[in-house]
Design an enzyme around this catalytic site. Sequence first.
Site, mmCIF file in Angstrom:
data_model
loop_
_atom_site.group_PDB
_atom_site.id
_atom_site.type_symbol
_atom_site.label_atom_id
_atom_site.label_comp_id
_atom_site.label_asym_id
_atom_site.label_seq_id
_atom_site.Cartn_x
_atom_site.Cartn_y
_atom_site.Cartn_z
ATOM 1 C CB CYS A 190 -2.642 20.375 -16.251
ATOM 2 S SG CYS A 190 -1.402 19.080 -16.433
ATOM 3 C CB ALA A 206 -3.102 15.273 -15.902
ATOM 4 N NE ARG A 230 -6.053 8.005 -15.331
ATOM 5 C CZ ARG A 230 -7.258 8.243 -14.817
ATOM 6 N NH1 ARG A 230 -7.416 9.125 -13.881
ATOM 7 N NH2 ARG A 230 -8.318 7.599 -15.262
ATOM 8 C CG HIS A 247 -10.383 14.088 -20.934
ATOM 9 N ND1 HIS A 247 -11.262 14.545 -19.990
ATOM 10 C CD2 HIS A 247 -9.400 13.453 -20.246
ATOM 11 C CE1 HIS A 247 -10.843 14.196 -18.790
ATOM 12 N NE2 HIS A 247 -9.706 13.540 -18.908
#
Lengths: 543, 460
Positions: free
Chosen positions: A63, A66, A97, A196
């Site tokens: 999503c 994230a 991550r 992003h």
Amino acid sequence: MDNVSSKNNNFNPTAVKDELLKIYPVKVLRKRSKSIVINDNEATPEIQANVRTIPGIISQRGCSYAGCKGVVLGPTRDIVNLTHGPIGCGFYSWLTRRNQTRPPTDSSENYMPYCFSTDMQENEIVFGGEKKLRMAIQEAYDLFHPKAIGIFSTCPVGLIGDDVHAVAREMSATLGINIFGFSCEGYKGVSQSAGHHIANNQLFKHVIGKNDQKHEGKFKINLLGEYNIGGDAFVIEELLKRCGITLVTTFSGNSTYDQFANSHMADLNAVMCHRSINYVADMIEKKFGIPWIKVNFIGAAATAKALRKIAAYFGDAELINRVEHVIADELEAVRLAQEDVRTRCAGKRAMLFVGGSRAHHYQELFKEIGMEVVAAGYEFGHRDDYEGRAVLPTIKVDADSRNIEELDVEADPLRYEPRRTVEQIETLTNSGMEFKDYDGLMNDMAEGSLVIDDISHSEMEQLIDIYKPSVFCAGIKEKYAVQKMGVPCKQLHSYDYGGPYAGFEGAINYYREIDRIVNSRVWALIKAPWQKYPELQACYTTA
Amino acid sequence: MLLRHTPEKITDRNSLTINPAKTCQPIGAMYAALGIHGCLPHSHGSQGCCAYHRSTLTRHYKEPVMAATSAFTEGSAVFGGQANLIEAFQNIFKIYNPDIIAVHTTCLSETIGDDVGQIVRAAHDDGKIPTGKHVIHCNTPSYVGSHVTGFSNMVKGMVNYFAESSGRRNGRINIIPGWVEPSDMREIRRLVKEMGINPIIFPDTSGVLDAPQTGKHIFYPKGGTTVSDLKNTGDSRFTIALGEVASKAAGEALTAKCQVPCHTLDLPIGLEATDRFIDMISKLACVEVPGSINEERGQLVDVITDMQQYLYGKKVALFGDPDQLISLTEFLISIDMRPTHIVTGTPYKGFEERIRSITKDVVPDINIKNGQCADMFLLHQWIKNDPVDLLIGNTYGKYIARDEDIPLIRFGFPIMDRIGHTYFPSVGYKGALRLLEKILSAFMDRQDRDSKEESFELVM
């Protein structure tokens, strides 16, 4: 399935595509059909990408939160990243991550091992969570005195209308540090990609350009879209240093707040992951006059090309010379590793379904050891990532993309300073330098290979069944299902806790990793001896 | 120092959780649903939740974790998720063909107020759910409880949807194992079978999340509680619910629905909790405890007596889920160790009282925190002020362990950096023996590592 592949492995991609689709209900079939294309090098086909995930389809996607908190802000060590929401989102994005970083001293700020959350309870959902958020910021400040705090909105925050930006402004005024919010609720957009974009917008608005400190170096660049998984950024940093190139900022692998704030002082933006960060590159160019070029440090040839491209941009003979020395220094070891690994890997098949650029970049590494990529696609790519940046004007903006803020950027009245004149840019362009450009994935894939956006689980299993690849590259959710099919899976989000794979050193690591994976003995041991020959042989006993 | 910003000085926090000792409800519901045979868990919310939960479960179990999502976008968040859910049902049954879809909600669908029960009924009425197939659901808002509560809610959902009483008892017993590993569910079954009883264990993730490598991906592995067994739970003689937080609610729902008596016990972790488990089954089912179980018990006690010198007085810090921590604390006390600091983020009112009653004679000044801001940051601060010999908890404990140079025994959820937990049980006498072995190995490795050359001993 006879028409799908013949005995000599010449696959019929059209038949494969039909096979992948035939399980679907009509509506789904129609939609997925546009996201599965057969590569044509003469006329790049149009692919449907960056559209909604179909409910009920098992997808690889995550999503917006994230993409924003996990991907872009995650690797920044000295910002307190505070998740505003119930505990889960903060918990799942906590260290998963592999964000490696190198604080300069033992006491330097590093909040990466920490997970900060407002852990919203029912009460806050009903009456609003701003009060708790305000208090949480105060408590974080009292404990750590960070220079900046980022607040990340989760799904319910957007619904109940908590104004994280107002709280950020208010607390920033009270505490005198930079506090900024991200409206990266999970339902925004159709994938991580929205996150992003949201992350980049806020960094641009609240951080980039805040610190005008000048750097000594002659050749100053920013590296964009490199997230330091498995230590990739460390390798690139070292390489640039050896070449005499000053790295002002990396967005955002092994990064700091001050570096972001100072990034407008560089003279070139080199973009790795185009998908996640092209927005920042464009905005910095408009506001500060820094041109951007696409580079790729994945693959030995790509690394050499990237270094030469940067050197050519600066056009300095000494720099060009130094870069050539560094490349020459490295290439012999690369060549030896390639030759060795090739003997065991050449001719084998790979598939890559991952990310929004890795499925492209990693093809270089496979080619370098003689492996063929027969199918690939992105988890959160857009059409330009497949077809190249030239298609940008023809991409239809739909409702989901329209919900993501587009910043209106203008040249900074004081600090806009074109790093190259129009003539210089023209000369460089004529000599082959591509500014603001990016070739899509399809350009680098073989004729007739399959390109699939947002691959579903059922498509993935069928592809594996048909092509029987030697390695399938995906993420943790896919890994064990692929392996249960007797095919090794290489994770290209977390690198399976390996790496680095960037630069020359990383390329050698990767060749060896793939060699190990595709040639591991265990895959031949799945069947017990008695399972290999199903027909029972008569046995005689003397009883 | 990895956690270099954690100060020794403890200050009150009311709003900021740092390094949580819990996660959210839906992941527990997803795990529980995987313990039904032929079931596809479905997350009703935006796709990120489903991705995060699948990733975390996959990292822990190192197995495929299949689950679908309603994939909300902004529109569904505004207009409600009914259309997405109905569309998902149709796609899932056509493409993935499960016997059951187990829907759980998320903070998103809860906040907008989607009534999943009503949507499921409507889907049934409209013929959107094929004959012979099932859809069950439970509500798991992420802003209530924790992953353990989510597990509990889904197990209760199984009772709500499936349990039936035919009016005739089937002679079987139900066991609700709580949030434990597939290996633990397997071990519980073995122990009960050893006593001559064929239990209905629900949920049961053994065979699902520890499936063999065969070269074929079986979408619905052979494990998991079957629908017919879930229906039969209503005819069983009694239910044993293991763990107040994870299992009691489903056991009580079954009592209310089908009048099956429920006995809630602690998770059978450690000697005494296993004793109570075996004893209760023996009494209620009127079966004698077989010699084989007495032998297992005797072996465990034997090792404790042999190794007592290495255990006595050793201080331990623990974090994890309440049901597990209660039994584990009792076990540590029974082997003469000193649980000193305990946190669980999972809210459970009876937690502190239980732990205090278990530890009161040995550690009257024990540090306990539960619920809001009961996190690993606080646990770390406690350890800094009063160091311990051992840390027990999930993978996230490794940062504290490294900084403070304390051995860590991985226990609980999630364990993402080791294997074994899904294959070797920690329940029952055998499980206790394994825990004991791990504890002893940790201490003895430490002694070997830290000893001077002159006192480095071959025999210990």
